[in-house]
Design an enzyme around this catalytic site. Structure first.
Site, PDB file in Angstrom:
ATOM      1  N   GLU A  29       1.852  15.688   2.083  1.00 35.37           N
ATOM      2  CA  GLU A  29       2.340  15.088   3.340  1.00 35.37           C
ATOM      3  C   GLU A  29       3.616  15.851   3.720  1.00 35.37           C
ATOM      4  OE1 GLU A  29       3.690  11.017   2.993  1.00 35.37           O
ATOM      5  OE2 GLU A  29       3.555  10.657   5.161  1.00 35.37           O
ATOM      6  N   ASP A  57      -2.258   4.401   8.277  1.00 32.83           N
ATOM      7  CA  ASP A  57      -1.119   4.500   7.355  1.00 32.83           C
ATOM      8  C   ASP A  57      -0.235   3.250   7.435  1.00 32.83           C
ATOM      9  OD1 ASP A  57       0.397   5.681   5.363  1.00 32.83           O
ATOM     10  OD2 ASP A  57       1.219   7.289   6.612  1.00 32.83           O
ATOM     11  N   ASP A  58       0.672   3.191   8.415  1.00 35.80           N
ATOM     12  CA  ASP A  58       1.588   2.047   8.584  1.00 35.80           C
ATOM     13  C   ASP A  58       1.611   1.687  10.067  1.00 35.80           C
ATOM     14  OD1 ASP A  58       2.948   2.003   5.780  1.00 35.80           O
ATOM     15  OD2 ASP A  58       3.039   4.101   6.404  1.00 35.80           O
ATOM     16  N   HIS A  72      -6.791   4.440   4.348  1.00 34.27           N
ATOM     17  CA  HIS A  72      -5.363   4.727   4.086  1.00 34.27           C
ATOM     18  C   HIS A  72      -4.524   3.793   4.950  1.00 34.27           C
ATOM     19  CE1 HIS A  72      -2.077   8.067   3.531  1.00 34.27           C
ATOM     20  NE2 HIS A  72      -1.534   6.861   3.611  1.00 34.27           N
ATOM     21  N   HIS A 105      -0.989  10.288  -2.571  1.00 36.60           N
ATOM     22  CA  HIS A 105      -0.445  10.999  -1.416  1.00 36.60           C
ATOM     23  C   HIS A 105      -0.059  12.385  -1.921  1.00 36.60           C
ATOM     24  CE1 HIS A 105      -0.251   7.037   0.292  1.00 36.60           C
ATOM     25  NE2 HIS A 105       0.465   7.393   1.340  1.00 36.60           N
ATOM     26  N   HIS A 137      -1.251   0.969   4.292  1.00 37.38           N
ATOM     27  CA  HIS A 137      -0.308   0.247   3.424  1.00 37.38           C
ATOM     28  C   HIS A 137      -0.136  -1.128   4.040  1.00 37.38           C
ATOM     29  CE1 HIS A 137       0.954   4.022   1.399  1.00 37.38           C
ATOM     30  NE2 HIS A 137       0.624   4.544   2.570  1.00 37.38           N
TER      31      HIS A 137
HETATM   32  N1  ADE Z   1       4.485   4.410   1.938  1.00 32.41           N
HETATM   33  C1  ADE Z   1       4.054   3.876   3.084  1.00 32.41           C
HETATM   34  N2  ADE Z   1       3.674   4.845   3.925  1.00 32.41           N
HETATM   35  C2  ADE Z   1       3.853   6.032   3.290  1.00 32.41           C
HETATM   36  C3  ADE Z   1       3.633   7.384   3.626  1.00 32.41           C
HETATM   37  N3  ADE Z   1       3.142   7.772   4.798  1.00 32.41           N
HETATM   38  N4  ADE Z   1       3.966   8.319   2.711  1.00 32.41           N
HETATM   39  C4  ADE Z   1       4.461   7.968   1.528  1.00 32.41           C
HETATM   40  N5  ADE Z   1       4.691   6.719   1.167  1.00 32.41           N
HETATM   41  C5  ADE Z   1       4.383   5.741   2.043  1.00 32.41           C
HETATM   42 ZN    ZN Z   2       0.443   6.468   3.242  1.00 36.96          ZN
END
Ligand code: ADE
Ligand code: ZN
Length: 336
Positions: free
Chosen positions: A200, A278-279, A17, A197, A19
Protein backbone atom coordinates in the site's frame (compact mmCIF):
# COMPACT_ATOMS: atom_id res chain seq x y z
CA UNK A 1 -27.38 7.87 -13.61
CA UNK A 2 -25.49 6.35 -16.52
CA UNK A 3 -26.24 2.88 -17.82
CA UNK A 4 -22.87 1.77 -16.48
CA UNK A 5 -23.74 2.98 -12.97
CA UNK A 6 -27.06 1.12 -13.12
CA UNK A 7 -25.14 -1.97 -14.22
CA UNK A 8 -22.73 -1.60 -11.26
CA UNK A 9 -25.62 -1.14 -8.81
CA UNK A 10 -27.22 -4.43 -9.81
CA UNK A 11 -24.03 -6.45 -10.14
CA UNK A 12 -23.87 -9.16 -7.44
CA UNK A 13 -20.56 -8.80 -5.62
CA UNK A 14 -18.51 -9.75 -2.59
CA UNK A 15 -16.55 -7.29 -0.48
CA UNK A 16 -13.22 -8.70 0.72
CA UNK A 17 -11.42 -5.67 2.16
CA UNK A 18 -13.47 -3.78 4.72
CA UNK A 19 -12.36 -2.71 8.20
CA UNK A 20 -15.49 -2.69 10.29
CA UNK A 21 -14.09 0.13 12.45
CA UNK A 22 -13.66 2.09 9.21
CA UNK A 23 -17.40 1.88 8.54
CA UNK A 24 -18.17 4.00 11.64
CA UNK A 25 -20.13 6.89 10.17
CA UNK A 26 -19.89 10.24 12.01
CA UNK A 27 -23.62 10.04 12.89
CA UNK A 28 -23.14 6.71 14.67
CA UNK A 29 -19.92 7.99 16.26
CA UNK A 30 -21.92 10.82 17.83
CA UNK A 31 -24.77 8.55 18.90
CA UNK A 32 -22.36 6.10 20.58
CA UNK A 33 -20.35 8.91 22.20
CA UNK A 34 -23.58 10.11 23.78
CA UNK A 35 -24.82 6.62 24.73
CA UNK A 36 -21.49 5.76 26.39
CA UNK A 37 -20.66 9.23 27.76
CA UNK A 38 -17.37 9.28 25.87
CA UNK A 39 -15.89 12.68 24.90
CA UNK A 40 -14.93 13.16 21.25
CA UNK A 41 -12.86 16.06 19.93
CA UNK A 42 -15.55 17.31 17.50
CA UNK A 43 -18.70 19.33 18.06
CA UNK A 44 -20.65 18.32 14.95
CA UNK A 45 -20.95 15.66 12.27
CA UNK A 46 -19.77 18.30 9.75
CA UNK A 47 -16.64 18.96 11.84
CA UNK A 48 -15.86 15.23 11.83
CA UNK A 49 -16.21 15.04 8.05
CA UNK A 50 -14.07 18.17 7.61
CA UNK A 51 -11.27 16.45 9.57
CA UNK A 52 -11.15 13.62 7.02
CA UNK A 53 -8.47 15.21 4.87
CA UNK A 54 -5.41 12.97 4.88
CA UNK A 55 -1.98 13.24 3.32
CA UNK A 56 -0.87 9.69 4.06
CA UNK A 57 -1.82 6.44 5.83
CA UNK A 58 -0.62 7.53 9.29
CA UNK A 59 -2.68 10.74 9.15
CA UNK A 60 -5.76 8.62 8.64
CA UNK A 61 -4.86 5.96 11.21
CA UNK A 62 -4.54 8.58 13.98
CA UNK A 63 -8.15 9.71 13.40
CA UNK A 64 -9.43 6.18 12.80
CA UNK A 65 -8.10 4.87 16.14
CA UNK A 66 -9.47 7.94 17.95
CA UNK A 67 -12.91 7.35 16.40
CA UNK A 68 -12.95 3.75 17.65
CA UNK A 69 -12.88 5.01 21.27
CA UNK A 70 -16.68 5.33 21.25
CA UNK A 71 -17.07 1.54 20.79
CA UNK A 72 -17.45 -0.08 24.20
CA UNK A 73 -20.32 -2.55 24.49
CA UNK A 74 -21.52 -5.70 22.72
CA UNK A 75 -24.47 -3.65 21.40
CA UNK A 76 -22.10 -1.01 19.97
CA UNK A 77 -20.28 -3.64 17.91
CA UNK A 78 -23.53 -5.22 16.77
CA UNK A 79 -24.90 -1.80 15.72
CA UNK A 80 -21.66 -0.99 13.89
CA UNK A 81 -21.67 -4.26 11.98
CA UNK A 82 -25.37 -4.18 11.10
CA UNK A 83 -25.11 -0.57 9.86
CA UNK A 84 -22.32 -1.69 7.50
CA UNK A 85 -24.35 -4.64 6.21
CA UNK A 86 -27.34 -2.40 5.47
CA UNK A 87 -25.10 -0.24 3.27
CA UNK A 88 -23.52 -3.33 1.71
CA UNK A 89 -26.90 -4.91 0.93
CA UNK A 90 -27.98 -1.67 -0.77
CA UNK A 91 -24.90 -2.08 -3.03
CA UNK A 92 -25.92 -5.69 -3.83
CA UNK A 93 -23.04 -7.12 -1.80
CA UNK A 94 -24.05 -10.77 -1.31
CA UNK A 95 -21.06 -11.77 0.83
CA UNK A 96 -18.49 -9.82 2.87
CA UNK A 97 -15.30 -10.84 4.64
CA UNK A 98 -14.67 -8.13 7.19
CA UNK A 99 -11.58 -7.22 9.19
CA UNK A 100 -11.64 -6.15 12.80
CA UNK A 101 -8.70 -4.86 14.86
CA UNK A 102 -9.06 -6.52 18.30
CA UNK A 103 -6.00 -4.77 19.75
CA UNK A 104 -7.60 -1.35 19.18
CA UNK A 105 -10.26 -2.44 21.66
CA UNK A 106 -8.52 -4.80 24.10
CA UNK A 107 -5.80 -2.15 24.66
CA UNK A 108 -8.60 0.18 25.90
CA UNK A 109 -9.92 -2.49 28.27
CA UNK A 110 -12.78 -3.76 26.11
CA UNK A 111 -12.84 -7.56 26.47
CA UNK A 112 -12.07 -9.58 23.32
CA UNK A 113 -15.32 -11.54 23.75
CA UNK A 114 -17.45 -8.36 23.86
CA UNK A 115 -16.05 -7.29 20.49
CA UNK A 116 -16.43 -10.68 18.81
CA UNK A 117 -19.86 -11.47 20.21
CA UNK A 118 -21.18 -8.06 19.14
CA UNK A 119 -19.79 -8.37 15.61
CA UNK A 120 -21.09 -11.92 15.25
CA UNK A 121 -24.56 -10.77 16.38
CA UNK A 122 -24.50 -8.11 13.64
CA UNK A 123 -23.34 -10.67 11.07
CA UNK A 124 -26.07 -13.13 12.09
CA UNK A 125 -28.69 -10.39 11.73
CA UNK A 126 -27.31 -9.49 8.30
CA UNK A 127 -27.78 -13.07 7.15
CA UNK A 128 -31.28 -13.40 8.61
CA UNK A 129 -32.66 -9.98 7.68
CA UNK A 130 -30.68 -9.00 4.57
CA UNK A 131 -29.55 -12.34 3.14
CA UNK A 132 -25.90 -11.20 3.21
CA UNK A 133 -23.40 -13.88 4.29
CA UNK A 134 -20.10 -12.97 5.89
CA UNK A 135 -16.84 -14.05 7.49
CA UNK A 136 -14.75 -12.39 10.18
CA UNK A 137 -10.98 -11.77 9.84
CA UNK A 138 -8.90 -10.97 12.91
CA UNK A 139 -6.32 -8.37 11.92
CA UNK A 140 -3.07 -7.79 13.82
CA UNK A 141 -1.78 -4.23 14.21
CA UNK A 142 1.68 -4.29 12.66
CA UNK A 143 2.97 -1.26 14.61
CA UNK A 144 2.64 -3.40 17.77
CA UNK A 145 5.03 -6.23 18.69
CA UNK A 146 5.14 -9.88 17.71
CA UNK A 147 4.52 -10.77 21.38
CA UNK A 148 1.36 -8.68 21.41
CA UNK A 149 0.17 -10.37 18.23
CA UNK A 150 0.76 -13.79 19.82
CA UNK A 151 -1.17 -12.70 22.93
CA UNK A 152 -4.07 -11.64 20.67
CA UNK A 153 -4.01 -14.99 18.88
CA UNK A 154 -4.24 -16.71 22.28
CA UNK A 155 -7.28 -14.56 23.20
CA UNK A 156 -8.85 -15.68 19.93
CA UNK A 157 -8.52 -19.40 20.68
CA UNK A 158 -11.91 -19.87 22.42
CA UNK A 159 -13.61 -18.02 19.54
CA UNK A 160 -11.73 -19.71 16.72
CA UNK A 161 -14.84 -21.10 15.04
CA UNK A 162 -16.00 -17.51 14.45
CA UNK A 163 -13.00 -16.58 12.27
CA UNK A 164 -12.18 -17.34 8.65
CA UNK A 165 -8.71 -15.85 8.76
CA UNK A 166 -6.18 -13.39 10.05
CA UNK A 167 -4.94 -10.13 8.54
CA UNK A 168 -2.14 -7.61 9.02
CA UNK A 169 -2.85 -3.88 8.94
CA UNK A 170 -1.93 -0.44 10.34
CA UNK A 171 1.33 1.50 9.66
CA UNK A 172 3.15 -0.44 6.94
CA UNK A 173 6.52 1.28 6.43
CA UNK A 174 9.00 0.12 9.10
CA UNK A 175 6.86 -2.93 9.97
CA UNK A 176 7.61 -5.56 7.30
CA UNK A 177 5.74 -8.85 7.07
CA UNK A 178 8.86 -10.70 8.33
CA UNK A 179 8.08 -9.32 11.82
CA UNK A 180 4.98 -11.56 11.90
CA UNK A 181 6.29 -14.69 10.18
CA UNK A 182 5.95 -16.88 13.30
CA UNK A 183 2.50 -15.51 14.23
CA UNK A 184 1.21 -16.24 10.73
CA UNK A 185 2.64 -19.78 10.85
CA UNK A 186 0.80 -20.32 14.15
CA UNK A 187 -2.45 -18.92 12.71
CA UNK A 188 -2.16 -21.21 9.69
CA UNK A 189 -1.61 -24.19 11.99
CA UNK A 190 -4.89 -23.20 13.71
CA UNK A 191 -6.67 -23.60 10.36
CA UNK A 192 -7.02 -19.92 9.54
CA UNK A 193 -6.63 -18.32 6.12
CA UNK A 194 -3.97 -15.64 5.79
CA UNK A 195 -4.28 -12.09 4.43
CA UNK A 196 -1.90 -9.15 4.72
CA UNK A 197 -1.85 -5.52 3.64
CA UNK A 198 1.24 -5.28 1.44
CA UNK A 199 2.49 -2.69 -1.03
CA UNK A 200 0.00 0.00 0.00
CA UNK A 201 2.78 2.40 1.07
CA UNK A 202 5.47 -0.24 1.59
CA UNK A 203 7.95 -1.28 -1.16
CA UNK A 204 7.76 -4.36 -3.42
CA UNK A 205 10.16 -6.16 -1.01
CA UNK A 206 7.34 -6.23 1.55
CA UNK A 207 5.07 -7.88 -1.01
CA UNK A 208 7.70 -10.56 -1.68
CA UNK A 209 7.90 -11.14 2.08
CA UNK A 210 4.14 -11.47 2.37
CA UNK A 211 4.27 -14.20 -0.30
CA UNK A 212 7.49 -15.98 0.69
CA UNK A 213 7.47 -15.65 4.48
CA UNK A 214 3.81 -15.26 5.47
CA UNK A 215 2.45 -17.54 2.71
CA UNK A 216 -0.64 -15.38 2.31
CA UNK A 217 -3.82 -16.68 0.67
CA UNK A 218 -4.93 -13.18 -0.37
CA UNK A 219 -3.20 -9.80 -0.72
CA UNK A 220 -4.67 -6.52 0.49
CA UNK A 221 -3.88 -3.53 -1.78
CA UNK A 222 -0.68 -4.73 -3.48
CA UNK A 223 -0.41 -1.51 -5.54
CA UNK A 224 3.37 -1.18 -5.36
CA UNK A 225 3.81 -4.70 -6.81
CA UNK A 226 3.44 -2.96 -10.16
CA UNK A 227 6.95 -1.51 -9.74
CA UNK A 228 8.50 -4.99 -10.05
CA UNK A 229 7.77 -7.01 -13.22
CA UNK A 230 9.08 -10.27 -11.67
CA UNK A 231 6.72 -9.77 -8.75
CA UNK A 232 3.78 -9.20 -11.09
CA UNK A 233 4.66 -12.44 -12.91
CA UNK A 234 4.71 -14.28 -9.58
CA UNK A 235 1.30 -12.85 -8.53
CA UNK A 236 -0.21 -13.85 -11.88
CA UNK A 237 1.37 -17.32 -11.82
CA UNK A 238 0.00 -17.98 -8.30
CA UNK A 239 -3.46 -16.70 -9.21
CA UNK A 240 -3.24 -14.43 -6.16
CA UNK A 241 -6.31 -12.26 -5.51
CA UNK A 242 -5.66 -8.57 -4.77
CA UNK A 243 -8.21 -6.59 -2.77
CA UNK A 244 -7.78 -3.14 -4.30
CA UNK A 245 -9.39 -0.03 -2.79
CA UNK A 246 -9.47 2.89 -5.25
CA UNK A 247 -11.09 5.62 -3.09
CA UNK A 248 -8.82 4.71 -0.17
CA UNK A 249 -5.78 4.95 -2.46
CA UNK A 250 -6.86 8.38 -3.60
CA UNK A 251 -7.73 9.70 -0.11
CA UNK A 252 -4.44 8.44 1.35
CA UNK A 253 -2.40 9.79 -1.58
CA UNK A 254 -1.26 6.33 -2.69
CA UNK A 255 -2.37 7.64 -6.11
CA UNK A 256 -2.48 11.39 -6.82
CA UNK A 257 -5.31 11.12 -9.32
CA UNK A 258 -7.86 8.33 -9.76
CA UNK A 259 -7.16 8.57 -13.52
CA UNK A 260 -3.69 7.16 -12.78
CA UNK A 261 -4.97 4.21 -10.76
CA UNK A 262 -3.14 0.94 -11.58
CA UNK A 263 -6.27 -1.26 -11.89
CA UNK A 264 -6.41 -1.17 -15.73
CA UNK A 265 -2.74 -2.20 -15.91
CA UNK A 266 -3.27 -4.88 -13.26
CA UNK A 267 -6.13 -6.33 -15.32
CA UNK A 268 -4.09 -6.14 -18.54
CA UNK A 269 -1.32 -8.13 -16.86
CA UNK A 270 -3.77 -10.80 -15.72
CA UNK A 271 -3.90 -10.05 -11.98
CA UNK A 272 -7.08 -11.17 -10.18
CA UNK A 273 -8.29 -7.74 -9.06
CA UNK A 274 -11.26 -7.11 -6.78
CA UNK A 275 -12.67 -3.69 -5.82
CA UNK A 276 -13.39 -2.82 -2.20
CA UNK A 277 -14.07 0.13 0.10
CA UNK A 278 -11.47 -0.36 2.92
CA UNK A 279 -12.81 2.31 5.36
CA UNK A 280 -15.89 3.70 3.62
CA UNK A 281 -16.95 6.14 6.35
CA UNK A 282 -13.57 7.88 6.01
CA UNK A 283 -12.91 7.63 2.28
CA UNK A 284 -16.15 8.87 0.75
CA UNK A 285 -17.99 5.80 -0.40
CA UNK A 286 -19.03 2.17 -0.11
CA UNK A 287 -18.16 -0.49 -2.63
CA UNK A 288 -20.38 0.65 -5.50
CA UNK A 289 -18.95 4.15 -5.24
CA UNK A 290 -15.50 2.60 -5.70
CA UNK A 291 -16.68 0.78 -8.84
CA UNK A 292 -18.42 3.91 -10.16
CA UNK A 293 -15.68 6.46 -9.54
CA UNK A 294 -12.95 4.17 -10.84
CA UNK A 295 -14.99 3.27 -13.94
CA UNK A 296 -15.57 6.97 -14.66
CA UNK A 297 -11.91 7.90 -14.07
CA UNK A 298 -10.19 5.16 -16.08
CA UNK A 299 -12.94 4.04 -18.45
CA UNK A 300 -13.76 0.48 -17.38
CA UNK A 301 -15.98 -1.74 -19.53
CA UNK A 302 -18.89 -3.93 -18.43
CA UNK A 303 -16.66 -6.94 -19.11
CA UNK A 304 -13.96 -5.63 -16.77
CA UNK A 305 -16.51 -4.80 -14.06
CA UNK A 306 -18.05 -8.25 -14.39
CA UNK A 307 -14.63 -9.88 -14.18
CA UNK A 308 -13.85 -8.06 -10.93
CA UNK A 309 -17.21 -9.07 -9.42
CA UNK A 310 -16.51 -12.66 -10.47
CA UNK A 311 -13.02 -12.39 -8.91
CA UNK A 312 -14.59 -11.18 -5.66
CA UNK A 313 -16.38 -14.51 -5.22
CA UNK A 314 -13.55 -16.63 -6.66
CA UNK A 315 -11.07 -14.96 -4.27
CA UNK A 316 -13.34 -15.27 -1.22
CA UNK A 317 -13.00 -17.92 1.48
CA UNK A 318 -16.39 -19.45 0.60
CA UNK A 319 -16.37 -23.15 -0.21
CA UNK A 320 -16.22 -24.25 -3.85
CA UNK A 321 -19.95 -24.96 -4.15
CA UNK A 322 -20.91 -21.53 -2.76
CA UNK A 323 -18.35 -19.84 -5.02
CA UNK A 324 -19.75 -21.60 -8.10
CA UNK A 325 -23.31 -20.62 -7.15
CA UNK A 326 -22.42 -16.94 -6.64
CA UNK A 327 -20.31 -16.78 -9.80
CA UNK A 328 -23.22 -18.22 -11.78
CA UNK A 329 -25.35 -15.33 -10.43
CA UNK A 330 -22.78 -12.80 -11.66
CA UNK A 331 -22.72 -14.41 -15.08
CA UNK A 332 -26.51 -14.63 -15.34
CA UNK A 333 -26.72 -10.92 -14.42
CA UNK A 334 -24.08 -9.91 -16.95
CA UNK A 335 -25.84 -11.89 -19.69
CA UNK A 336 -29.18 -10.03 -19.27
N1 ADE B 1 -6.46 -0.01 8.88
C1 ADE B 1 -7.62 0.43 8.39
N2 ADE B 1 -7.47 0.79 7.11
C2 ADE B 1 -6.18 0.55 6.77
C3 ADE B 1 -5.42 0.70 5.59
N3 ADE B 1 -5.93 1.17 4.45
N4 ADE B 1 -4.11 0.36 5.64
C4 ADE B 1 -3.58 -0.11 6.76
N5 ADE B 1 -4.24 -0.26 7.89
C5 ADE B 1 -5.55 0.06 7.90
ZN1 ZN C 1 -7.25 -1.93 4.64
Amino acid sequence: MTDLNAFIDGLPKAELHLHIEGSLEPELMFALAERNKVAIPFDSVEAVRAAYDFSNLQDFLDIYYAGANVLLTRQDFEDLAFAYFQRAAADNVRHAEIFFDPQTHTDRGVPFGVVVEGLIAGMDRAKAELGVTSGLILSFLRHLSEDEAFATLEMARPYLHHFVGVGLDSSEVGHPPSKFQRVFAAAQAMGLKLCAHAGEEGPPEYVWEALDLLHIDRMDHGNRSMEDPALVRRIVAEGMTLTVCPLSNHKLCVVDDLKDHPVPEMLRQGIRVTLNSDDPAYFGGYVNENYRQLAAAVGLTREQLTLMARNSFAGSFLDDAAKAERIAEVEAYAAT
